[in-house]
Motif scaffolding. Structure first.
Motif, PDB file in Angstrom:
ATOM      1  N   MET A 163      49.473  21.211   1.938  1.00  0.00           N
ATOM      2  CA  MET A 163      49.642  20.239   0.859  1.00  0.00           C
ATOM      3  C   MET A 163      50.298  18.958   1.376  1.00  0.00           C
ATOM      4  N   MET A 164      51.349  19.106   2.172  1.00  0.00           N
ATOM      5  CA  MET A 164      52.048  17.943   2.703  1.00  0.00           C
ATOM      6  C   MET A 164      51.134  17.126   3.608  1.00  0.00           C
ATOM      7  N   LEU A 165      50.381  17.807   4.461  1.00  0.00           N
ATOM      8  CA  LEU A 165      49.497  17.106   5.383  1.00  0.00           C
ATOM      9  C   LEU A 165      48.358  16.429   4.624  1.00  0.00           C
ATOM     10  N   ASP A 166      47.871  17.080   3.599  1.00  0.00           N
ATOM     11  CA  ASP A 166      46.788  16.493   2.810  1.00  0.00           C
ATOM     12  C   ASP A 166      47.243  15.203   2.138  1.00  0.00           C
ATOM     13  N   GLU A 167      48.447  15.202   1.572  1.00  0.00           N
ATOM     14  CA  GLU A 167      48.948  13.996   0.919  1.00  0.00           C
ATOM     15  C   GLU A 167      49.231  12.893   1.938  1.00  0.00           C
ATOM     16  N   ALA A 168      49.759  13.258   3.102  1.00  0.00           N
ATOM     17  CA  ALA A 168      50.009  12.260   4.142  1.00  0.00           C
ATOM     18  C   ALA A 168      48.710  11.607   4.590  1.00  0.00           C
ATOM     19  N   ARG A 169      47.669  12.427   4.770  1.00  0.00           N
ATOM     20  CA  ARG A 169      46.363  11.881   5.169  1.00  0.00           C
ATOM     21  C   ARG A 169      45.728  11.063   4.051  1.00  0.00           C
ATOM     22  N   ARG A 170      46.102  11.340   2.817  1.00  0.00           N
ATOM     23  CA  ARG A 170      45.514  10.628   1.688  1.00  0.00           C
ATOM     24  C   ARG A 170      46.052   9.192   1.595  1.00  0.00           C
ATOM     25  N   TYR A 171      47.350   9.036   1.850  1.00  0.00           N
ATOM     26  CA  TYR A 171      47.976   7.733   1.603  1.00  0.00           C
ATOM     27  C   TYR A 171      48.285   6.930   2.864  1.00  0.00           C
ATOM     28  N   ALA A 172      48.695   7.589   3.935  1.00  0.00           N
ATOM     29  CA  ALA A 172      49.168   6.859   5.109  1.00  0.00           C
ATOM     30  C   ALA A 172      48.108   5.958   5.749  1.00  0.00           C
ATOM     31  N   PRO A 173      46.879   6.412   6.006  1.00  0.00           N
ATOM     32  CA  PRO A 173      45.917   5.554   6.703  1.00  0.00           C
ATOM     33  C   PRO A 173      45.669   4.228   6.003  1.00  0.00           C
TER      34      PRO A 173
END
Length: 335
Positions: A286-296
């Motif tokens: 979940m944490m990695l999915d959200e990071a990949r969703r917003y960070a790029p």
């Protein structure tokens, strides 16, 4: 488009300048593409690993959390665009096309209602206690009396079918009859409610609630929605906002917030941050999915406008301009 860099200290040597530029470029390269994905994954993994070494109360004190909670829930001035934003959201929800064909049971499914009804029946002693307290409350008696009195007044003296009868009576007699009838009706209503509830068994009450809900479940929401005008939404929003402004200043409200924080620390205070996340259902995926969703996207926007490079440079330049860097590359020490 590149923004001019903020005034940052210049390296003392050419080697320092080259190292600074290489370091900035290295971080910029890691902010995109496959390198960014690897960095995000590593960061999440390291954060979760480190979270096993700390408990909640070792990194933050409950008094600090209370202060923050009270600041945002009870002290932060809710001015500016917040009321308008709430109204805009209410208007958007009101105009949602899904409400054109939705029914009440879309929000309250049958199974949920049955479960809530069953639980409510289990709380019958509480309901009877509430009715007992209300029955003995003078304020309720006065309210019911006033309600019945106003109804009788409308029927006998204004526009009701018994208006002619009321006009035939002397005003004092009509007033006495209405007051007496209102008082007796209020006593009957308040006293009979508890007896009526006690007389109905659980199964009959469950059946009655089921039939009642079955009739309401198919109620379309469109007519209800259409009966609420735009001005009504604005007024209701304003009233709710004013009520909230008053409520958040009350000592009871503040006390409830503090008690809630105490409850959180009683449960999670001695637990590691990793165990806390697990208990809340927040896992690595979940944490990695959200990071990949917003960070790029955020980093890309910062990179295109030069903000990211300026940020990195501000963090790194002071070191490369320091005597510590020069001593490091020269192999000397300040000691």
């Amino acid at each position: 488009m590149n923004m001019t860099h903020d005034a940052a200290p210049e390296p003392r040597s050419a080697a320092g300048q080259r190292a600074l530029e290489a370091h900035v470029a290295w971080w910029l390269e890691r902010s995109q593409g496959a390198a960014l994905d690897v960095w995000l994954e590593q960061t999440v993994d390291h954060a979760l690993r480190d979270a096993e070494a700390f408990t909640l109360e070792s990194v933050v004190h409950r008094d600090q959390v209370k202060t923050t909670a009270l600041r945002y829930a009870a002290e932060l001035p809710l001015t500016g665009g917040i009321p308008d934003l709430i109204a805009d959201v209410a208007h958007a929800l009101h105009a949602h096309p899904a409400l054109d064909s939705a029914r009440l049971d879309a929000f309250l499914p049958h199974e949920a209602i049955r479960t809530l009804t069953a639980k409510g029946i289990e709380l019958r002693p509480l309901a009877e206690r509430v009715l007992q307290e209300l029955r003995d409350t003078a304020a309720l008696q006065q309210f019911v009396e006033e309600l019945v009195y106003q109804g009788l007044h409308h029927v006998l003296l204004q526009q009701g079918p018994w208006r002619r009868v009321g006009q035939m009576l002397p005003e004092a007699v009509a007033e006495h009859l209405m007051a007496e009838g209102a008082q007796r009706s209020a006593q009957l209503l308040t006293r009979s409610s508890q007896a009526l509830l006690a007389a109905v068994d659980d199964e009959a009450l469950q059946d009655a609630m089921t039939v009642f809900w079955d009739r309401l479940a198919e109620l379309p929401l469109a007519p209800l929605r259409d009966g609420l005008a735009a001005d009504d939404i604005d007024e209701l929003t304003a009233l709710a906002y004013a009520f909230w402004q008053e409520l958040r200043l009350s000592p009871l409200y503040r006390g409830l917030i503090e008690r809630a924080v105490e409850a959180v620390f009683a449960r999670y205070g001695a637990m590691t941050l990793r165990a806390l996340l697990d208990d809340l259902g927040i896992d690595r995926a979940m944490m990695l999915d959200e990071a990949r969703r917003y960070a790029p996207r955020a980093l890309a926007a910062m990179r295109e406008n030069g903000v990211l490079e300026a940020l990195i440079r501000r963090q790194l330049a002071p070191f490369y301009a320091s005597a510590a860097f020069e001593q490091a590359i020269e192999g000397t020490s300040s000691a």
